[in-house]
Design a protein around this motif. Structure first.
Motif, PDB file in Angstrom:
ATOM      1  N   THR A 161      12.684  13.258  11.795  1.00  0.00           N
ATOM      2  CA  THR A 161      13.989  12.699  12.134  1.00  0.00           C
ATOM      3  C   THR A 161      13.855  11.190  12.325  1.00  0.00           C
ATOM      4  OG1 THR A 161      13.723  12.894  14.535  1.00  0.00           O
ATOM      5  CG2 THR A 161      14.548  14.843  13.350  1.00  0.00           C
ATOM      6  N   GLY A 162      14.974  10.563  12.623  1.00  0.00           N
ATOM      7  CA  GLY A 162      14.938   9.130  12.896  1.00  0.00           C
ATOM      8  C   GLY A 162      14.129   8.793  14.133  1.00  0.00           C
ATOM      9  N   ALA A 163      13.900   9.784  14.991  1.00  0.00           N
ATOM     10  CA  ALA A 163      13.120   9.544  16.203  1.00  0.00           C
ATOM     11  C   ALA A 163      11.616   9.741  15.985  1.00  0.00           C
ATOM     12  CB  ALA A 163      13.600  10.472  17.314  1.00  0.00           C
ATOM     13  N   SER A 164      11.236  10.247  14.817  1.00  0.00           N
ATOM     14  CA  SER A 164       9.816  10.464  14.524  1.00  0.00           C
ATOM     15  C   SER A 164       9.086   9.127  14.447  1.00  0.00           C
ATOM     16  CB  SER A 164       9.643  11.218  13.210  1.00  0.00           C
ATOM     17  OG  SER A 164      10.299  12.471  13.242  1.00  0.00           O
ATOM     18  N   VAL A 165       7.927   9.055  15.043  1.00  0.00           N
ATOM     19  CA  VAL A 165       7.163   7.808  15.080  1.00  0.00           C
ATOM     20  C   VAL A 165       6.099   7.842  13.995  1.00  0.00           C
ATOM     21  CG1 VAL A 165       5.683   6.310  16.465  1.00  0.00           C
ATOM     22  CG2 VAL A 165       7.564   7.568  17.548  1.00  0.00           C
ATOM     23  N   THR A 166       6.229   6.967  13.023  1.00  0.00           N
ATOM     24  CA  THR A 166       5.279   6.863  11.924  1.00  0.00           C
ATOM     25  C   THR A 166       4.829   5.420  11.785  1.00  0.00           C
ATOM     26  OG1 THR A 166       4.994   7.076   9.509  1.00  0.00           O
ATOM     27  CG2 THR A 166       7.218   6.665  10.316  1.00  0.00           C
ATOM     28  N   PRO A 167       3.583   5.181  11.381  1.00  0.00           N
ATOM     29  CA  PRO A 167       3.116   3.807  11.189  1.00  0.00           C
ATOM     30  C   PRO A 167       3.612   3.177   9.891  1.00  0.00           C
ATOM     31  CG  PRO A 167       1.370   5.346  10.658  1.00  0.00           C
ATOM     32  CD  PRO A 167       2.497   6.162  11.216  1.00  0.00           C
ATOM     33  N   PHE A 168       4.321   3.952   9.058  1.00  0.00           N
ATOM     34  CA  PHE A 168       4.768   3.430   7.769  1.00  0.00           C
ATOM     35  C   PHE A 168       6.122   2.734   7.889  1.00  0.00           C
ATOM     36  CE2 PHE A 168       1.798   6.814   6.597  1.00  0.00           C
ATOM     37  CZ  PHE A 168       0.967   6.103   5.734  1.00  0.00           C
ATOM     38  N   ALA A 169       6.259   1.641   7.134  1.00  0.00           N
ATOM     39  CA  ALA A 169       7.493   0.865   7.164  1.00  0.00           C
ATOM     40  C   ALA A 169       8.636   1.584   6.470  1.00  0.00           C
ATOM     41  CB  ALA A 169       7.256  -0.505   6.506  1.00  0.00           C
ATOM     42  N   ALA A 170       8.323   2.416   5.494  1.00  0.00           N
ATOM     43  CA  ALA A 170       9.342   3.194   4.792  1.00  0.00           C
ATOM     44  C   ALA A 170       8.692   4.482   4.306  1.00  0.00           C
ATOM     45  CB  ALA A 170       9.922   2.409   3.615  1.00  0.00           C
TER      46      ALA A 170
ATOM     47  N   ARG B  86       2.465  -4.273   3.290  1.00  0.00           N
ATOM     48  CA  ARG B  86       3.580  -3.398   3.631  1.00  0.00           C
ATOM     49  C   ARG B  86       3.121  -1.989   3.288  1.00  0.00           C
ATOM     50  NH1 ARG B  86       9.015  -2.550   4.548  1.00  0.00           N
ATOM     51  NH2 ARG B  86      10.115  -1.110   3.155  1.00  0.00           N
ATOM     52  N   ASN B  87       3.171  -1.086   4.242  1.00  0.00           N
ATOM     53  CA  ASN B  87       2.655   0.274   4.075  1.00  0.00           C
ATOM     54  C   ASN B  87       3.803   1.269   3.985  1.00  0.00           C
ATOM     55  OD1 ASN B  87       0.108  -0.933   4.488  1.00  0.00           O
ATOM     56  ND2 ASN B  87       0.238  -0.597   6.697  1.00  0.00           N
ATOM     57  N   ILE B  88       3.845   2.023   2.899  1.00  0.00           N
ATOM     58  CA  ILE B  88       4.894   3.024   2.716  1.00  0.00           C
ATOM     59  C   ILE B  88       4.245   4.360   2.349  1.00  0.00           C
ATOM     60  CG2 ILE B  88       6.540   1.273   1.984  1.00  0.00           C
ATOM     61  CD1 ILE B  88       6.234   2.382  -0.885  1.00  0.00           C
ATOM     62  N   ALA B  89       4.982   5.449   2.553  1.00  0.00           N
ATOM     63  CA  ALA B  89       4.402   6.769   2.320  1.00  0.00           C
ATOM     64  C   ALA B  89       5.407   7.707   1.661  1.00  0.00           C
ATOM     65  CB  ALA B  89       3.919   7.379   3.637  1.00  0.00           C
ATOM     66  N   ILE B  90       4.880   8.549   0.781  1.00  0.00           N
ATOM     67  CA  ILE B  90       5.626   9.655   0.184  1.00  0.00           C
ATOM     68  C   ILE B  90       5.009  10.956   0.690  1.00  0.00           C
ATOM     69  CG2 ILE B  90       6.141  10.886  -1.968  1.00  0.00           C
ATOM     70  CD1 ILE B  90       6.004   8.171  -3.382  1.00  0.00           C
ATOM     71  N   ALA B  91       5.852  11.887   1.103  1.00  0.00           N
ATOM     72  CA  ALA B  91       5.399  13.239   1.442  1.00  0.00           C
ATOM     73  C   ALA B  91       5.957  14.196   0.402  1.00  0.00           C
ATOM     74  CB  ALA B  91       5.867  13.638   2.829  1.00  0.00           C
ATOM     75  N   ASN B  92       5.195  15.205   0.046  1.00  0.00           N
ATOM     76  CA  ASN B  92       5.724  16.275  -0.801  1.00  0.00           C
ATOM     77  C   ASN B  92       6.190  17.460   0.028  1.00  0.00           C
ATOM     78  OD1 ASN B  92       3.363  15.317  -3.202  1.00  0.00           O
ATOM     79  ND2 ASN B  92       5.535  15.443  -3.675  1.00  0.00           N
TER      80      ASN B  92
ATOM     81  N   TYR C 131       0.868  -1.183   0.000  1.00  0.00           N
ATOM     82  CA  TYR C 131       0.000   0.000   0.000  1.00  0.00           C
ATOM     83  C   TYR C 131       0.902   1.229   0.000  1.00  0.00           C
ATOM     84  CZ  TYR C 131      -2.494   3.766   2.533  1.00  0.00           C
ATOM     85  OH  TYR C 131      -2.987   4.978   2.961  1.00  0.00           O
ATOM     86  N   VAL C 132       0.750   2.060  -1.040  1.00  0.00           N
ATOM     87  CA  VAL C 132       1.562   3.265  -1.193  1.00  0.00           C
ATOM     88  C   VAL C 132       0.670   4.480  -0.965  1.00  0.00           C
ATOM     89  CG1 VAL C 132       3.089   4.586  -2.695  1.00  0.00           C
ATOM     90  CG2 VAL C 132       2.985   2.088  -2.913  1.00  0.00           C
ATOM     91  N   SER C 133       0.972   5.247   0.065  1.00  0.00           N
ATOM     92  CA  SER C 133       0.264   6.493   0.368  1.00  0.00           C
ATOM     93  C   SER C 133       1.100   7.645  -0.166  1.00  0.00           C
ATOM     94  CB  SER C 133       0.068   6.621   1.884  1.00  0.00           C
ATOM     95  OG  SER C 133      -0.402   7.905   2.219  1.00  0.00           O
ATOM     96  N   PHE C 134       0.504   8.451  -1.049  1.00  0.00           N
ATOM     97  CA  PHE C 134       1.258   9.512  -1.722  1.00  0.00           C
ATOM     98  C   PHE C 134       0.703  10.879  -1.312  1.00  0.00           C
ATOM     99  CE2 PHE C 134       3.272  10.589  -6.136  1.00  0.00           C
ATOM    100  CZ  PHE C 134       3.885  11.695  -5.584  1.00  0.00           C
ATOM    101  N   ASP C 135       1.359  11.524  -0.363  1.00  0.00           N
ATOM    102  CA  ASP C 135       0.983  12.837   0.157  1.00  0.00           C
ATOM    103  C   ASP C 135      -0.498  12.869   0.535  1.00  0.00           C
ATOM    104  OD1 ASP C 135       2.296  15.209   0.917  1.00  0.00           O
ATOM    105  OD2 ASP C 135       1.367  16.343  -0.706  1.00  0.00           O
ATOM    106  N   ALA C 136      -0.908  11.852   1.269  1.00  0.00           N
ATOM    107  CA  ALA C 136      -2.301  11.730   1.709  1.00  0.00           C
ATOM    108  C   ALA C 136      -2.473  12.364   3.093  1.00  0.00           C
ATOM    109  CB  ALA C 136      -2.714  10.254   1.750  1.00  0.00           C
TER     110      ALA C 136
END
Length: 535
Positions: A412-421, A274-280, A177-182
């Protein structure tokens, strides 16, 4: 054989050009509806350019499009990036089948009401994805699992639909599942703009052109679900256009925003993918302007004796309040300008964060709305005299579902996100902008289904791209017993070496003509595939 080939080609061509209109089989009852209704969607299958068989589906959803300004061919063309490259073309050349789902305008059979599918309830559109996945799974050949890509609102539709299927024992057969600036934590349109446009539409002016804009962008069911701050939550009792001066903090549409946010939080994210995300939006805290900045201070003369003065500002610094919108309609009487009607709106930022309008995030290009002005001289002059071209539309932390009270907190690396990448740019980009970098991120995830294992095994490898007379790599750690291949996009192998150790600088001597190629590195820990460009 020639006859069979011709028939096969005709069948492929026919199937790749047929748009299918369908209804969901699961009804959804919205917050303001007395009963549930099914939705209507359109999809088209673009078969791959290798075997022409539906066996590797990649489903791409449309995003927020309240008046169906994007049909399926337009959505396909919007997948262009870099120099004449297109994600759908790339995937089809690599053997994947692209399925595009659109949410059109349609007439509801039960009530004959005209429905704008691209701005309808996110949940009802998610039921269309549920039905589409069921149809694709029934048609496809082989055992390859699906990939679902959701840009913008489509990312929420995909998230909801996939998780709904899991919670109701429905097989989505999806691996990625790819989330793109959602907007997982909500979207933003400056509340000053909302106040002004709604006042121009529903106030003394009663401008019909602006009313169309307000209905589509601000009052659609989807907007009411997504907007963190929405003008209807600020209206004074009994008024369609005046704001309640006591309501200044960000407030969603009553009965919509909080209910949707609670439902989405309760459901969570798909668990079988597998859930991944793109941010703009940028990850380093770069802003879209500054809190409280003036974005318009202009006088509009409609005649020698009539004028309108418009003042607009971004929302303020944390825990501060400012005027974000003021409209004054004036007439000249005996040489004096007298205010005939006036309306204003104030906004206060929370104690934890500066206002949303200038936060890091995927940018909304205001100039894209200029075409809506048509022959409306006031709107045309409005867009011509804005002091900004962009505002924060999808905050970076919303796109990555990083639940922090401060919208300006860097990733940062310490940010908590539900996405695997995740993929986050260094500078704010226009909302749902495809770039060579974020497309390489997506392609690598699609081509390498080992996911986390692959990511760990090949962490720290970089590839110079575009390539020159040789392919130059650098790996921070040793990748041992690796096979290295280079193919063109037709699948023809141009280079192959096995039992390689890639550590530090590594060069591949291969003569490539101008075009696109695929580099693949494999060992017992996984595989890495990257698209290369030779100029």
């Amino acid at each position: 054989m020639k006859l069979k080939t011709t028939l096969f080609s005709l069948l492929v061509a026919a199937s790749a050009s047929a748009q299918i209109t369908f209804n969901s089989t699961i009804a959804y009852q919205g917050y303001d509806e007395s009963q549930g209704y099914v939705g209507q969607g359109q999809y088209e299958i673009f078969l791959d350019n290798t075997n022409g068989v539906l066996d590797k589906p990649i489903i791409l959803l449309d995003g927020f499009d309240p008046n169906d300004g994007r049909d399926i061919p337009s959505i396909y063309n919007l997948l262009t990036y870099g120099t004449g490259q297109n994600l759908a073309d790339d995937l089809r050349n690599l053997g994947y089948d692209v399925v595009i789902l659109n949410f059109p305008n349609y007439s509801r059979p039960v009530t004959s009401e005209l429905i704008s599918g691209g701005g309808d309830y996110i949940q009802r559109n998610a039921m269309l994805l549920v039905e589409l996945l069921s149809q694709i799974n029934a048609q496809k050949v082989g055992t390859e699992k699906n990939v679902v890509i959701g840009p913008s609102m489509g990312g929420l539709i995909a998230r909801y639909g996939l998780r709904y299927m899991e919670m109701n024992s429905l097989e989505h057969d999806t691996r990625l599942y790819v989330s793109f600036d959602a907007p997982h934590l909500g979207a933003n349109i400056p509340i000053g703009f909302q106040h002004l446009f709604n006042y121009m539409a529903s106030g003394p002016l009663g401008d019909a052109t602006v009313q169309v804009l307000v209905n589509a962008m601000l009052k659609s069911n989807a907007s009411r679900e997504m907007l963190i701050d929405q003008f209807e939550g600020h209206l004074a009792a009994g008024s369609d256009f005046e704001f309640n001066p006591a309501v200044v903090l960000p407030t969603g549409k009553p009965g919509f925003r909080d209910a949707f946010r609670t439902e989405l939080n309760t459901m969570g994210f798909p668990t079988q993918t597998r859930n991944i995300a793109i941010a703009n939006g940028s990850g380093n805290g770069s802003t879209n302007g500054t809190p409280g900045m003036t974005v318009m201070d202009h006088t509009f003369y409609t005649s020698a004796t009539q004028r309108a003065i418009i003042n607009l500002s971004f929302t303020p610094l944390a825990n501060q309040q400012n005027q974000v919108s003021r409209f004054r309609g004036q007439g000249n009487i005996f040489g004096f300008w007298i205010t005939a009607y006036e309306s204003q709106a104030n906004s206060k930022a929370t104690t934890a964060s500066d206002g949303l309008d200038s936060a890091p995030g995927g940018k909304f290009d205001i100039t894209s709305l200029a075409a809506l002005a048509g022959s409306n001289a006031l709107l045309t002059e409005f867009f011509d005299n804005l002091l900004i071209d962009y505002f924060d539309f999808i905050p970076t932390n919303s796109a990555l579902a990083i639940d922090t009270p401060n919208w300006y907190t860097p990733v940062t690396g310490a940010s908590v996100t539900p996405f695997a990448a995740t993929h986050v740019p260094a500078a704010n980009e226009n909302h749902v902008t495809l770039t060579p970098d974020n497309m390489a991120f997506v392609l690598n995830e699609i081509l390498n289904p080992l996911g986390v294992k692959t990511a760990e095994a090949f962490a720290g490898i970089s590839i110079k791209n575009p390539v020159g007379n040789s392919i130059e790599l650098f790996s921070e750690k040793a990748i041992v017993n690796a096979s290295v291949t280079v193919n063109d996009l037709t699948g023809k192998q141009l280079y192959s070496q096995s039992n390689q150790t890639i550590s530090g600088k590594y060069s591949i001597s291969v003569s490539l003509s101008s075009g696109m190629y695929l580099l693949t590195i494999k060992n017992h820990e996984g595989s890495l595939s990257r698209k290369l460009v030779r100029n």
